[in-house]
Scaffold this motif. Sequence first.
Motif, PDB file in Angstrom:
ATOM      1  N   VAL A   4       0.842  -1.200   0.000  1.00 23.18           N
ATOM      2  CA  VAL A   4       0.000   0.000   0.000  1.00 23.18           C
ATOM      3  C   VAL A   4       0.876   1.249   0.000  1.00 23.18           C
ATOM      4  CG1 VAL A   4      -1.728   1.337   1.273  1.00 23.18           C
ATOM      5  CG2 VAL A   4      -1.887  -1.176   1.191  1.00 23.18           C
ATOM      6  N   VAL A   5       0.589   2.154  -0.945  1.00 21.10           N
ATOM      7  CA  VAL A   5       1.259   3.449  -1.025  1.00 21.10           C
ATOM      8  C   VAL A   5       0.217   4.529  -0.777  1.00 21.10           C
ATOM      9  CG1 VAL A   5       2.557   5.047  -2.486  1.00 21.10           C
ATOM     10  CG2 VAL A   5       2.926   2.577  -2.708  1.00 21.10           C
ATOM     11  N   LEU A   6       0.462   5.347   0.226  1.00 29.21           N
ATOM     12  CA  LEU A   6      -0.436   6.462   0.533  1.00 29.21           C
ATOM     13  C   LEU A   6       0.197   7.751   0.013  1.00 29.21           C
ATOM     14  CD1 LEU A   6      -2.998   7.528   2.007  1.00 29.21           C
ATOM     15  CD2 LEU A   6      -1.564   7.763   4.052  1.00 29.21           C
ATOM     16  N   ASN A  24      -0.574  -0.295 -11.155  1.00 29.44           N
ATOM     17  CA  ASN A  24      -0.666  -1.731 -11.412  1.00 29.44           C
ATOM     18  C   ASN A  24       0.119  -2.552 -10.400  1.00 29.44           C
ATOM     19  OD1 ASN A  24      -2.340  -1.497 -13.643  1.00 29.44           O
ATOM     20  ND2 ASN A  24      -0.624  -1.252 -15.064  1.00 29.44           N
ATOM     21  N   GLU A  25       1.188  -1.968  -9.876  1.00 25.42           N
ATOM     22  CA  GLU A  25       2.060  -2.712  -8.959  1.00 25.42           C
ATOM     23  C   GLU A  25       1.740  -2.505  -7.490  1.00 25.42           C
ATOM     24  OE1 GLU A  25       6.354  -3.168  -9.679  1.00 25.42           O
ATOM     25  OE2 GLU A  25       6.011  -1.878 -11.423  1.00 25.42           O
ATOM     26  N   PHE A  26       1.136  -1.358  -7.170  1.00 23.85           N
ATOM     27  CA  PHE A  26       0.863  -1.012  -5.782  1.00 23.85           C
ATOM     28  C   PHE A  26      -0.620  -0.676  -5.599  1.00 23.85           C
ATOM     29  CE2 PHE A  26       5.281   0.039  -6.575  1.00 23.85           C
ATOM     30  CZ  PHE A  26       5.934  -0.435  -5.442  1.00 23.85           C
ATOM     31  N   GLU A  27      -1.096  -0.846  -4.367  1.00 20.45           N
ATOM     32  CA  GLU A  27      -2.418  -0.317  -4.025  1.00 20.45           C
ATOM     33  C   GLU A  27      -2.223   1.144  -3.630  1.00 20.45           C
ATOM     34  OE1 GLU A  27      -5.708  -0.410  -0.477  1.00 20.45           O
ATOM     35  OE2 GLU A  27      -4.635  -2.307  -0.870  1.00 20.45           O
ATOM     36  N   VAL A  28      -2.798   2.046  -4.429  1.00 22.47           N
ATOM     37  CA  VAL A  28      -2.592   3.479  -4.216  1.00 22.47           C
ATOM     38  C   VAL A  28      -3.790   4.072  -3.480  1.00 22.47           C
ATOM     39  CG1 VAL A  28      -2.246   5.725  -5.315  1.00 22.47           C
ATOM     40  CG2 VAL A  28      -1.169   3.682  -6.281  1.00 22.47           C
ATOM     41  N   GLU A  56      -4.065   1.796   7.349  1.00 21.63           N
ATOM     42  CA  GLU A  56      -4.095   0.346   7.579  1.00 21.63           C
ATOM     43  C   GLU A  56      -3.240  -0.378   6.541  1.00 21.63           C
ATOM     44  OE1 GLU A  56      -8.102  -1.055   7.766  1.00 21.63           O
ATOM     45  OE2 GLU A  56      -8.611   0.208   9.489  1.00 21.63           O
ATOM     46  N   ASN A  57      -2.283  -1.160   7.016  1.00 17.84           N
ATOM     47  CA  ASN A  57      -1.384  -1.957   6.161  1.00 17.84           C
ATOM     48  C   ASN A  57      -0.528  -1.115   5.219  1.00 17.84           C
ATOM     49  OD1 ASN A  57      -2.498  -4.444   7.199  1.00 17.84           O
ATOM     50  ND2 ASN A  57      -4.271  -4.094   5.870  1.00 17.84           N
ATOM     51  N   VAL A  58      -0.352   0.149   5.527  1.00 14.42           N
ATOM     52  CA  VAL A  58       0.429   1.007   4.641  1.00 14.42           C
ATOM     53  C   VAL A  58       1.921   0.672   4.756  1.00 14.42           C
ATOM     54  CG1 VAL A  58       0.746   2.916   6.295  1.00 14.42           C
ATOM     55  CG2 VAL A  58       0.730   3.394   3.839  1.00 14.42           C
ATOM     56  N   SER A  59       2.605   0.628   3.608  1.00 13.10           N
ATOM     57  CA  SER A  59       4.046   0.360   3.578  1.00 13.10           C
ATOM     58  C   SER A  59       4.864   1.605   3.245  1.00 13.10           C
ATOM     59  CB  SER A  59       4.367  -0.720   2.536  1.00 13.10           C
ATOM     60  OG  SER A  59       3.803  -1.956   2.894  1.00 13.10           O
ATOM     61  N   HIS A  60       4.288   2.486   2.419  1.00 16.32           N
ATOM     62  CA  HIS A  60       5.022   3.660   1.953  1.00 16.32           C
ATOM     63  C   HIS A  60       4.102   4.881   1.967  1.00 16.32           C
ATOM     64  CE1 HIS A  60       7.936   0.774   0.162  1.00 16.32           C
ATOM     65  NE2 HIS A  60       6.844   0.113  -0.194  1.00 16.32           N
ATOM     66  N   ILE A  61       4.660   6.024   2.330  1.00 17.67           N
ATOM     67  CA  ILE A  61       3.945   7.292   2.161  1.00 17.67           C
ATOM     68  C   ILE A  61       4.757   8.182   1.241  1.00 17.67           C
ATOM     69  CG2 ILE A  61       3.166   9.423   3.282  1.00 17.67           C
ATOM     70  CD1 ILE A  61       2.439   7.819   5.740  1.00 17.67           C
ATOM     71  N   GLY A  98       2.647   7.066  14.908  1.00 13.82           N
ATOM     72  CA  GLY A  98       3.149   6.730  16.239  1.00 13.82           C
ATOM     73  C   GLY A  98       2.061   6.169  17.130  1.00 13.82           C
ATOM     74  N   LYS A  99       0.893   6.805  17.060  1.00 15.58           N
ATOM     75  CA  LYS A  99      -0.242   6.357  17.889  1.00 15.58           C
ATOM     76  C   LYS A  99      -0.678   4.944  17.508  1.00 15.58           C
ATOM     77  CE  LYS A  99      -4.424   7.968  17.165  1.00 15.58           C
ATOM     78  NZ  LYS A  99      -5.585   8.894  17.118  1.00 15.58           N
ATOM     79  N   LYS A 100      -0.637   4.643  16.209  1.00 15.43           N
ATOM     80  CA  LYS A 100      -1.090   3.332  15.735  1.00 15.43           C
ATOM     81  C   LYS A 100       0.055   2.300  15.698  1.00 15.43           C
ATOM     82  CE  LYS A 100      -4.174   3.129  12.386  1.00 15.43           C
ATOM     83  NZ  LYS A 100      -5.412   2.708  13.079  1.00 15.43           N
ATOM     84  N   GLU A 101       1.259   2.761  16.080  1.00 15.77           N
ATOM     85  CA  GLU A 101       2.440   1.897  16.111  1.00 15.77           C
ATOM     86  C   GLU A 101       2.691   1.244  14.748  1.00 15.77           C
ATOM     87  OE1 GLU A 101       1.863  -0.771  19.394  1.00 15.77           O
ATOM     88  OE2 GLU A 101       2.461   0.753  20.855  1.00 15.77           O
ATOM     89  N   ILE A 102       2.674   2.081  13.723  1.00 21.37           N
ATOM     90  CA  ILE A 102       2.940   1.624  12.348  1.00 21.37           C
ATOM     91  C   ILE A 102       4.338   2.090  11.950  1.00 21.37           C
ATOM     92  CG2 ILE A 102       2.289   1.886   9.920  1.00 21.37           C
ATOM     93  CD1 ILE A 102      -0.598   2.387  10.909  1.00 21.37           C
ATOM     94  N   LYS A 103       5.123   1.177  11.392  1.00 21.77           N
ATOM     95  CA  LYS A 103       6.431   1.559  10.849  1.00 21.77           C
ATOM     96  C   LYS A 103       6.422   1.358   9.339  1.00 21.77           C
ATOM     97  CE  LYS A 103      11.403   1.114  11.351  1.00 21.77           C
ATOM     98  NZ  LYS A 103      12.529   0.491  12.065  1.00 21.77           N
ATOM     99  N   LEU A 104       6.797   2.402   8.608  1.00 19.87           N
ATOM    100  CA  LEU A 104       6.803   2.382   7.150  1.00 19.87           C
ATOM    101  C   LEU A 104       8.095   1.774   6.608  1.00 19.87           C
ATOM    102  CD1 LEU A 104       5.719   6.105   6.622  1.00 19.87           C
ATOM    103  CD2 LEU A 104       4.215   4.106   6.450  1.00 19.87           C
ATOM    104  N   LYS A 105       8.020   1.239   5.412  1.00 17.67           N
ATOM    105  CA  LYS A 105       9.244   0.860   4.701  1.00 17.67           C
ATOM    106  C   LYS A 105       9.949   2.121   4.188  1.00 17.67           C
ATOM    107  CE  LYS A 105       7.918  -3.798   3.267  1.00 17.67           C
ATOM    108  NZ  LYS A 105       7.726  -4.724   2.126  1.00 17.67           N
ATOM    109  N   SER A 106       9.140   3.092   3.748  1.00 20.24           N
ATOM    110  CA  SER A 106       9.756   4.336   3.285  1.00 20.24           C
ATOM    111  C   SER A 106       8.803   5.511   3.452  1.00 20.24           C
ATOM    112  CB  SER A 106      10.183   4.228   1.814  1.00 20.24           C
ATOM    113  OG  SER A 106       9.065   4.135   0.959  1.00 20.24           O
ATOM    114  N   PHE A 107       9.396   6.662   3.770  1.00 17.88           N
ATOM    115  CA  PHE A 107       8.688   7.936   3.743  1.00 17.88           C
ATOM    116  C   PHE A 107       9.418   8.795   2.715  1.00 17.88           C
ATOM    117  CE2 PHE A 107       7.854  12.325   5.008  1.00 17.88           C
ATOM    118  CZ  PHE A 107       6.480  12.307   5.132  1.00 17.88           C
ATOM    119  N   ILE A 108       8.722   9.072   1.611  1.00 16.74           N
ATOM    120  CA  ILE A 108       9.331   9.791   0.479  1.00 16.74           C
ATOM    121  C   ILE A 108       8.668  11.151   0.384  1.00 16.74           C
ATOM    122  CG2 ILE A 108       9.776   9.732  -2.008  1.00 16.74           C
ATOM    123  CD1 ILE A 108       9.366   6.621  -1.797  1.00 16.74           C
TER     124      ILE A 108
END
Length: 303
Positions: A4-6, A24-28, A56-61, A98-108
């Motif tokens: 997931v990319v936000l 096509n490759e990511f859920e945007v 939810e389930n986000v990997s990249h922002i 931080g509140k949801k305790e989510i760690k991203l693979k990348s913040f771009i």
Amino acid sequence: MKEVVLITGANGLIAKELAKKIGNEFEVRFLTRKKRQPNEYEWDLKKGIIDESALENVSHIIHLAGANISEKRWTAERKKELIASRVDSATLLRNTLGKKEIKLKSFISASGINFYGTLTTEKIYLENDPPGHDFLSEVVVLWERAADHFKEQNLADRIVKIRTAVVLSEKEGALKKMLPPIQYGIGSALGSGKQYMPWIHVEDICSIYEFALKNANFHGAYNAVSPQHATNSDLTQKIAEVLKKPLFMPNVPAFVLKLLFGELANAILEGSRASSQKIQNAGFQFKFPDLHQALNSLLKKDS
């Protein structure tokens, strides 16, 4: 399962074009002030609220949000808005992660080539050069600092800061504004015309974000700028060449621009070069490194 990319700044040109490129490759997903599509989620910076289901389930922002630098005169209120739209939005994202305790693979994060200051020199700036001392430089420094906090607070494995030059697109931005006077035969350079205009084709800037997304060893700041340098006069002449229009009007005097735009005129009348060597060394290849080629692709699509 697609990662997931936000994307923030949903209504901007880069967000729209980038979503097509990676869809096509990511859920945007998009963060926007008003939800219109199923993959859009609302946030309100003034109220400090965000639809947390967007994360939810986000990997990249990919953080593209930010009020348009050249849209209005820089009043004291507008200056606050230019900073807040970039920094407060990142802070809201950071606090929610931080509140949801989510760690991203990348913040771009988007950033600006004006990091180095708004002045005309013969220096070609590198990513490790210090920031400038004017308002636009201050905006970019705060913007990048807000991105760095994600790493400092262990909310992302890596941070990427894309120091973006003037994005050339016929749809919006500087090129679209320059076209009408040239098309009507009254185009001219601005001020001395000798100020450099670091530029990049819209396809290349989107490809840089895609490259940043897919390459785990890509981190830190990068100049997103074409390898070929051009002045304001060069750009004006090249547009006229591609459109087959004459240029015979005198340059627009600097004092006229200062009357029209106030302090913002400095960003139009001054500009230096920046190097793209670091991003090329990382393996990125520009599709449009040549200005004439870039303008041809944008302005002669129907020919």
